[in-house]
Every structure is written in C-alpha cells, then in structure tokens.
Write an enzyme that holds these catalytic residues in place. Structure first.
Site, short mmCIF file in Angstrom:
data_model
loop_
_atom_site.label_atom_id
_atom_site.label_comp_id
_atom_site.label_asym_id
_atom_site.label_seq_id
_atom_site.Cartn_x
_atom_site.Cartn_y
_atom_site.Cartn_z
N ASP C 145 6.36 38.75 -2.37
CA ASP C 145 7.05 38.65 -3.65
C ASP C 145 6.91 37.22 -4.16
O ASP C 145 7.63 36.33 -3.73
CB ASP C 145 8.55 38.99 -3.51
N LYS C 208 8.20 42.42 -10.91
CA LYS C 208 9.60 42.35 -10.47
C LYS C 208 10.36 41.45 -11.42
O LYS C 208 9.84 40.43 -11.88
CB LYS C 208 9.60 41.81 -9.04
N LYS C 244 9.86 46.63 -9.85
CA LYS C 244 11.03 46.34 -9.02
C LYS C 244 12.06 45.52 -9.81
O LYS C 244 11.89 44.32 -10.00
CB LYS C 244 10.61 45.56 -7.78
#
Lengths: 489, 293, 308
Positions: C145, C208, C244
């Site tokens: 991430d 995300k 996400k």
C-alpha cells in the site's frame, strides 16, 4: 502457497431482498364523498367511480363523481366563505391556518406517501422523499407570505381575487394540490379544487387534514370527478380565477372558454424540454442528470428533459454511460423502497407511450431498453432511449409523458440553441458544461421558464415555475407565484 | 404669391422602411367636419405578416441589447418627439383636438417616453429575485421579454394611447407590431418617422394603419406572435382576439385607462409582457464532507 | 481471472481524460445509494461479504510485535462463537512488522499488506521509497500500500507522481500494488478523479482513498468518484482495478452502502475481496454485532466481542 481455508467469499449474485413499505398505517375508506363546505357530501348524481392501483390494477376505493350541481354547491360555499370569513380575516390568522395544515401534513407524511404511491404508481422513494415533503414545504412557504403581500408588489395595493377554481393533473397529485391551494389561501382566496380522476386519493386525505385543521368551512372544497367536472369549474360564472396544470390541448380549451370573461387564468401545460450536454460537462453527473431528467416519475413530468442534445465529440461516451446507468435501474413494485421506475399511471397513458415507441421505431431511430422483467399485472414501461433521432421526428417534437428519451447530437453552441428553441413549448431546459460564461449564454438564450444548469428536475417552494410559449403562462412558486392570485391597484 | 404646398404621403412602417401597403389600397378617415384626413394605407394581411417577420428578426438583438442602451434609445425618442412637437400638435388639431388638449397630449407623450426610458435598466432589479432554495443550489429569477407583441392601439387617441401601451413593451426588450387607431391614424404615421430617426433599430416597432377588424384577426391568429396588448374598448373584438390567441397560447392583456392622465403609466405594464425565467446551479460545498457520514 | 493477463497500455499522464466532477451532483448520487434498503437475506449476505473484505489494520508508531500478533489472531478468529464466519481479507501493517504478521497468518489465506513509500507522508526520495518497498516485499508482504506524493500532485507535477507509481509497481513485481491517494489532502473531487486516473494508468492494481491519518477519509463521495474511474478504465480496456476505501468506515450500514455502490457501479464481479477491500479496524466488530443480532434477534453489546 498452500491454502487451508478458501479466503474469498465468491459472490455472483448479491441482490436486494424485497423491501416493501408497509401499507398497514394507511386506512383508506371504501368510498369517498365530495368535500364541500367543510362537510363530506354525496354526489348529487349518486355516481361513484373506481380508482385503481396502476401497479397491480387492484381497486383502491370508490370516489364521487361531482357534476355541475356539485360544482355549483362548492362554488357557493367558497363564495360564502370568501365573503364572510376568509377575505376579512386578518392575514396573520390566515397564515396560521396554512401553517397548521403544513404541520398536519407532515404528521401524516408516511400515510400520504403510501397513498400517493398506491394511487399514482410512483415509487415510494419519490413520494416519500420528494412529493410529500415538498408539498408540505409549499404550505409552509406560502403561510409566511399571507401577512407580507405588500412587500411582494412594490407601490401597489394587493387584493385577493375571490374564488379560485383549480384543476390538477395526475403526475404529482398531492404536490400539485399544494402548488395550487397554498398560494391561493395565502393571498386570501377560497378554492374549489378538482384532482385528476386517476389520482384523487391524496387530495381527499388532504381534505381530511384540512377538516382536522379547523380551516373555516368552504375555504377549500375538493370536488372529484372527470373532465366534465373540470369543465363545470371552468365555466362557472362565479369563479374569479382558473389555475390549470395539464396538457396543452386541454389548456387551450380552457383558454378559449375564458375568452371574453374577466376570469384570471394561469396555465401550466406541456413541454418537450431540451437537456444539453457539452463535451466539457461533468460527464457522470450529466448522465445522472439525464436519467433524473427523463426517468423521474416514469417520465410523467411536464418539464422532463425528453430531448437530449449531446455534443458530437462525447456522444458515444455519453450514450455508453447512459445505457450502462439504465441497466442498473430497478423497475417494479412502486412500494418497494429499492424501486427506481414504478408504474405508468394508467392504461390509457401506457397506450399513448407505446404508440410513440412504435412511431419511433417506424421512424427508423435506434432503440435501447435495458433488460428488465416487466411485471405481468399493472402498467409498466421499460426506460427507453432512441438514438439517431432527427429534429423532424415525431418523437422528438411531441410530448410523450413517459420514460422515453430521444437523443440528437450537435456540433456548435449556436446550433444547439437553435434546435433547443425550435419547439412550440418552452417549459424547461438543462445545460451541462464546466464553462461559466457558456452557462450564462445559454441560460439567457434558451426560451424556457426554468433553466437547470448542471442539474435537472429540481423543485423548491421559493423557486418560480412555469413556461414560455405553449407551455403556458403565469408562475407557480416563489414570490412570483403570488401574482397569479392577486389583483393590484 | 402663395406657394403650392407639398402634401404628405401617409405610409406604414415595417422593418425600418416606409412602404405603401403591398395591397395598394387606401382609406380616407374623415375629420370632425367630414373632411378627409388624407389617403391612409389600408394595410393587408400580408402587411401584418411582413411586419411580424420584421419584428421577429429584430427581437434577438433588441432583447439582448444592454438595458442601458435601450434606455438611451428611448430617451432619444423623447428628444425627437420634442423636436416634432409642432407637427404632432397640428395633426392632433387636424384630427379634432383643441389646441390646449393637443399641446397637453404631446407634452404628456414626451414625459411618458422619458418615464419608460428611465425604467429600461431598473425594472429588472425591482422585479427579479434570488430564491433561497433548500438544496445546495444558487437559484435566481429574472425577467425576459415575451417576444413579438401585437399591439392594438387605443382608438380614441391618436398619439398618447399608442405611446402609452407601446413603450412598456419595447422598454422590456420585446418587439412589436402596432395597429394604429383606425380613425385617428395621423400621429401614428408621424410617430414612425420619429422612431426612424431615434436609433430604434428597424423592426423593433412596426406600425400599420387600416381597418382594425381585418388586422386584428391576422395579428391574433398569427403563430409567431407571443402576446397581444389590446388598448381598444370593443369587448366583442377583445373576446375574438382572446379566442384566436388560443392557437399558440398567446398572452393577452387589455387596458382601459384614461391615457391622458399623468399616472396612467407603471412598472406593471412593463412586467405584463415579461416572462419569469428561473435558473438553478449547484453550489459546491468545499471543506469536508457534507453528507451524513 | 483472465482480466489480470491483459497487459496495460502505457499512456502519458497528459493524455488521460479525467472528466470534471460536480460535487453537488455526486452528493445527490451518493444519497441515492444511501437510500437503498438492504434487509433480511441480502443484509446478512452483504455483511458477510463486507467482513471478508476487511484489511484489518494497525499503523501506529507504538506498534509492537505483541500488538501485531494479537491483531493477526483476531483476523483469523473474528468471533469463534459463530462457526460460519469468513475471515478478513488481509492484515495491514508497517514494513517492520511484516515478518511477524506473515508468520501469524501463514497458510490461512489471509494476506499480509504492508504500507510503504515513507507512509503516511510520502515525503522521501524515490530511492528510499523503492528500498522501503523492497524491504517489505523481502519480509514477505503479499500486497503493498503505497502513498502518492500529494505535494507534487498539488503543485501540478503529475508526471512525477505517475513515474513514481510506475517505479514502485516495477519494484512490486507480482505483489499487488494499492495506491493511496490520501484524498483528504487533495481537497477536490476533480483532484481525486485525476489522481485516480494517474494511479490506474501508472500501474496500480488497487486504488485506495486514505492513510487513515487525515480527515476526511473514505467518504462515500470520494469512493464514488474513484469507483467511476475504475469503471471508466474497465469500460475502456477490459481490465479490472480494485478499490479500497480506508478510514472512517466503522459501521455496518456504511459498509453496506459501499457495497451497494460497488454493485450498482461496477457490478457483482467486484464484490469479492480480490477487487474490493475496506481499510478499517473497528468495522469488523460492528459487522459481527449486526450478524449476531440478525441471527439471535436481540441487539448486541460490545462487551461480547473481542476488541483485538
């Protein structure tokens, strides 16, 4: 890597379980009489007609068919209430009555929403979130005007007209009753209102609310019936004002009937409103605006954005996105909270829509309808697009009043202004672009009473609504809506 | 030795030009003594049509012109009227007025022109609104001219009636086709000459003379006329006009006022031939989420 | 999934079409999703799907092996009282904790995601970011991430942002790359959309919303905007990108509304943890309480659900 436990919940069909709004708190009577002079009276003809749920064709109630005698009774009651009570009541007191009606409507909001959905076929989401709260808000808004009218018309003395005859359509039954009754009462007029024959129930519940509010008898009279009932109101010699919302054809008949009389008239008629998408538009919001513009209330909207104009450079993209968005619309039982497209209001209207769809196909336009299952009982029509439509096509010129959208492309600003204005109607228009100066250019050149820029189908009690050209005259809502119910001296 | 006078040819006024009627017909209304006022054009249906075409053509640029500029032009009309005062007085006297009344009528016509000239860039401010809608939108209502307006001038005056009902219409950005008083047409024709020399663009005001009955019918049935302003006092004629207006949902306004009164003028005569246009636009609400989450 | 095999076409960031966004329109659209009524069977099913999409997360300066181990245990034993519950999708930790987490969840199918690239600020040179990422991968991270350089983005250096993402993607190899936009710092939905497009075209497998350190985080409006970028990319290329939302999603209701949005925009194909995740820590217990309420018929107390 060895996996002991499969860690993916594979889901191919997560769907919404039915979520029906309960009808248990709605107690419809089997039979409704006329509401005249504060009392429920039987129709002098003894005739009742049935109102059905267009979603399943079941009978909801029987409703009185008022005739000329009944209308005469109602007008007499309204005249008496006008002379004896309402016109001489201090305006601040009038305001409180209207306010009280608004509050009572709010208290019975859920019941009104369910009744509206049952009688009109519109989705519970719309009647609950839009029709009913807006209807209440019109009463709240105009309540406040009652004792402030001199501020609305600088340098003039404001007087009420007398008895207002009001004829409303079936697409927003309660909301249209509010649009008509609230400003009429605020300005000191009394009312004889005729709801549409396919959707009388919420007006009758409103009559119950009015009864409960203690509004003096005869100030509001509700006379249900058919076209002949409406004609009796239009032609009654002791009516001072006619307010009509409905088709252009009927509007013209009324305008003609009033020629040579001193009756004041406002007409809110048909439309074929252009919704214009430029290539720099916020495209996804524009697609949403297109959907909201034409599929809101099954397209039974006088200001529906039924003529879509898309700039050629983004036409493919917009059409692709629009189709994809249409695929995600739920059509079905209007009482289900997840339904997006409800039932067509009547069999007659469904036939009209089908007639136009047939014409569209014959005219050679490319049709698109999402795959959706149509309930076997009730009146339903899938959301429909016609692509490659010409300005001269019938389906691009005539009001269909259903979920049918025609799409044309354009290249330049001048071209689209010309095409948008190339219509006998002039009710509304939508403009989607990121460029401020272009918005102002179009909003001043489009000949229509309401311009929605980067939005569509928005309504508010403070916002005047009404058309240019054959879409009618006079405004409803806002400060300017008062003008329809007063004389100035 | 007295000089032979040049007689005036009374013409109609269409699109900034002074044609004779295309029909070639004329009529001769009589003065009080029964003497013909002159050979006045007996306009035809085609003249009405031509005038409406001219009015429609002029509508775009007249309605979009800066309000200030429209005001300037109306003030200019007043100036030109002032300069032609003697001619109007003479024509009014010729049509039966006393000298005093004629003077008063011309003076009032000039004052009234100044009055409406002043309104050109103000009525919008008084009658527009910003509407506080409950959603996140900016919403405002403005006035826009209705379009092409057919005007049936009052029959009982030659000048002041025409001026009184025509000025509020063009002050608001409309263009118009005026049917002059049938029996008192002289000032209407001269007024056209004033307009022509006042920077009023051709087609904004078109003035026809002739028999009202014939012209009313064409004007009120025409599909490209948006509104009718009726200044006459024939209720049957008004009813017919109202019935004809149904064809394209024309707005019809009728006024019966004593135009010679100083207060027979007001803002609401301007707003009659205006449409209310309401525009919505979203207001972006920056600074964090305004949703329920 | 066949979609993964399609090779991405490299497009220069200047040539990416990012439509402008009208925020009020987005709010109205989101309100429609929120008005969906999810009941009975579809609610229970939805809750279980949501549970299985959670990346259980601890990203604190005070993280210790002990804390990470506890969280991993919770990830595998959400509520042992209930036998038929799915596990969460992954645990998400700092690179220094990856090896510990990996050992705890080994062989369970629960993945280990590691934040990287000088999380949360991203204020480090590219070579540091690459080493940070490489370290996490070497320690056993399945997913990375990363954060984008918001400062560069806001100063208009889109090429820089694009190239950085592309470089990290190169470093990741087979590990899936989630690109954190930190939408709370991007200020406008137009920026969110543009950053989404840059991330997707530069090689992100997932986009995300947030680090969880900045408010607002995963609002419905932001998630909607990013889902539309995913949809447009899919419609254009046939390649699926994951999404996400992270931070701020703490209730079942909000989770379900997110699922509604995914379903109606992208379709049911995205309703698996392969394509949709929730970055959240307190969401899991709220969902568990809802599930237990539905099954037992009585409202629950948090005393009966382990916090870690």
């Amino acid at each position: 890597m060895a996996t002991k436990k499969k860690n993916t919940e594979h889901v191919s069909d997560w769907n919404y379980s039915p979520s029906l709004e309960s009808t248990s708190h709605l107690n419809l009577k089997k039979r409704y009489d006329l509401f005249i002079d504060g009392k429920w009276v039987k129709p002098s003809s003894g005739v009742y007609f049935k109102t059905i749920n267009p979603a399943n064709e079941e009978i909801l109630a029987e409703v009185a068919h008022g005739n000329q005698d009944d209308v005469d009774k109602a007008v007499k009651a309204a005249r008496k209430a006008y002379t004896d009570v309402w016109s001489i009541m201090p305006p601040a007191e009038r305001a409180k009555y209207i306010f009280r009606i608004a509050r009572l409507m709010q208290e019975r909001a859920r019941e009104l929403a369910v009744a509206e959905t049952l009688d009109a076929g519109k989705t519970i989401r719309e009647s609950r979130d839009i029709d009913v709260p807006l209807a209440c808000n019109y009463f709240f808004y105009y309540a406040g005007w009652a004792d402030k009218l001199e501020y609305a018309f600088p340098n003039r003395k404001v007087e009420s007209l007398g008895v207002a005859g009001q004829i409303i359509p079936w697409n927003f039954p309660l909301l249209m009753a509010a649009w008509k009754i609230a400003p009429a009462l605020a300005t000191g007029n009394t009312v004889v209102l005729k709801p549409a024959e396919t959707t009388p129930l919420t007006a009758l519940i409103l009559a119950e609310i009015i009864e409960e509010s203690g509004l003096p008898a005869g100030v509001v009279n509700i006379v249900t019936g058919h076209g002949d009932t409406g004609a009796a109101i239009v032609n009654h010699p002791d009516i001072d004002k006619i307010a009509f919302t409905g088709s252009t054809n009927v509007g013209k008949i009324i305008q003609k009937a009033l020629a040579g009389t001193s009756k004041k008239l406002t007409l809110e008629l048909g439309g074929k409103s252009a919704n214009i998408i430029f290539d720099d538009a916020p495209i996804d919001q524009a697609v949403e605006g297109i959907v909201n513009g034409i599929f809101f209330n099954q397209g039974h909207v006088c200001c529906a954005g039924s003529r879509l104009y898309v700039q050629e450079s983004v036409a493919d993209l917009v059409i692709q996105k629009l189709k994809s968005r249409m695929d995600s619309l739920y059509l079905g039982n209007p009482l289900d909270k997840n339904t997006d497209i409800g039932a067509i209001n009547s069999k007659e209207q469904l036939e009209t829509i089908h007639k136009y769809i047939k014409i569209g196909k014959q005219e050679g336009a490319e049709m698109y309808q999402p795959k959706c299952s149509i309930p076997t009982k009730g009146f339903y029509c899938a959301p429909t697009l016609f692509i490659n439509v010409a300005q001269s096509s019938v389906i691009a010129q005539e009001e269909i009043f259903g979920p049918v959208l025609t799409i044309q492309t354009f290249r330049t600003v001048d071209e689209v202004i010309q095409k948008a204005n190339n219509s006998p109607f002039g009710l509304a228009a939508g403009v989607w672009t990121d460029k401020g100066s272009r918005i102002f250019n179009l909003s001043s050149k489009l000949r229509a009473g309401v311009i929605w820029a980067n939005t569509y189908n928005k309504f508010d009690p403070t916002s005047p609504f009404g058309g240019y050209k054959e879409s009618g005259f006079g405004r409803e809502g806002g400060l300017h809506g008062l003008n329809s119910y007063v004389k100035l001296s | 030795m007295s000089r032979l006078e040049i007689l005036k040819t009374y013409k109609i006024y269409i699109g900034g030009q002074f044609p004779r009627t295309e029909s070639g017909r004329f009529y001769s209304p009589l003065d009080k003594k029964g003497k013909p006022l002159g050979n006045i054009c007996l306009s035809s249906r085609k003249d009405v049509r031509n005038a409406i075409v001219a009015a429609r053509k002029a509508f775009g640029s007249w309605s979009e012109r800066a309000a200030f500029n429209r005001g300037q032009i109306l003030y200019r009309i007043a100036e030109m009227l002032e300069g032609r005062k003697e001619q109007f007085i003479a024509e009014l006297i010729q049509q039966g007025s006393t000298k005093k009344n004629a003077e008063e009528e011309v003076n009032l016509s000039i004052e009234r022109t100044v009055y409406y000239a002043g309104w050109c860039d103000k009525y919008q401010q008084v009658l527009s609104s910003v509407n506080p809608v409950a959603s996140s939108h900016f919403n405002f209502s403005v006035l826009e001219p209705t379009g092409v307006v057919g005007i049936l001038a009052p029959q009982n005056t030659s000048l002041i009636g025409l001026v009184s009902i025509m000025l509020p219409v063009i002050c608001g950005g409309n263009t118009c086709v005026v049917i002059a008083s049938e029996n008192l047409p002289l000032c209407a024709v001269t007024f056209a000459e004033v307009l022509n020399s006042s920077d009023v663009p051709g087609g904004v005001v078109n003035i026809l003379t002739g028999t009202n009955k014939e012209l009313n019918e064409t004007l009120s049935t025409h599909m490209d006329v948006n509104a009718i302003v009726y200044g006459g006092d024939d209720l049957e004629a008004l009813k017919q006009i109202q019935e004809n207006s149904v064809l394209n949902v024309k707005r019809v306004f009728s006024y019966s006022k004593d135009w010679n009164k100083a207060d027979s003028q007001d803002l609401y005569m301007i707003s009659d031939t205006q449409e209310i246009k309401t525009t919505w636009h979203p207001i972006e609400n920056i600074g964090g989420s305004s949703s329920s989450y | 999934m066949k979609n993964k095999l399609v090779k991405k076409e490299i497009i220069h960031p200047d040539n990416i079409y990012s439509p402008s966004i009208d925020k009020v329109g987005v709010e109205e659209r989101v309100a429609r999703f929120q008005s969906r009524s999810i009941k009975n069977e579809s609610k229970l099913q939805g809750l279980k799907i949501a549970l299985n999409m959670i990346d259980l997360t601890t990203l604190e300066g005070k993280d210790t092996p002990g804390k990470v181990k506890q969280m991993c245990y919770k990830a595998l034993h959400l509520h042992d009282v209930h036998p038929n519950l799915p596990s969460v999708a992954a645990v998400c930790v700092y690179p220094s904790m990856v090896r510990i987490a990996k050992n705890e969840v080994k062989g369970t199918g629960v993945k280990v995601a590691s934040v990287s690239t000088a999380f949360p600020s991203g204020q480090a040179p590219l070579d540091v970011k690459i080493r940070d990422t490489q370290f996490a991968l070497d320690e056993g991270a399945d997913e990375i991430d990363m954060v984008i350089s918001r400062g560069k983005f806001l100063s208009g250096e889109y090429n820089f942002v694009f190239d950085e993402i592309a470089k990290i993607k190169e470093t990741c190899g087979k590990a899936r790359l989630k690109v954190i936009l930190e939408t709370g710092e991007l200020a406008t939905l137009d920026n969110v959309r543009k950053a989404s497009d840059i991330a997707i075209y530069a090689g992100a497998d997932f986009i995300k919303t947030s680090t969880g350190k900045i408010q607002p985080a995963a609002t419905m409006q932001v998630t909607y905007t990013m889902l539309m970028a995913v949809k447009d990319y899919y419609d254009k290329t046939g390649i699926m990108i994951g999404m996400k939302p992270a931070g701020g999603i703490s209730t079942s209701k909000l989770a379900l509304h997110n699922l509604v949005m995914v379903k109606e925009i992208l379709g049911n194909a995205w309703l698996t943890n392969e394509w949709f995740r929730f970055g959240a820590s307190s969401l899991a217990n709220d969902i568990l309480m809802q599930i237990m309420k539905m099954e037992t018929g009585v409202y629950q107390s948090s005393d009966y659900f382990s916090i870690d």
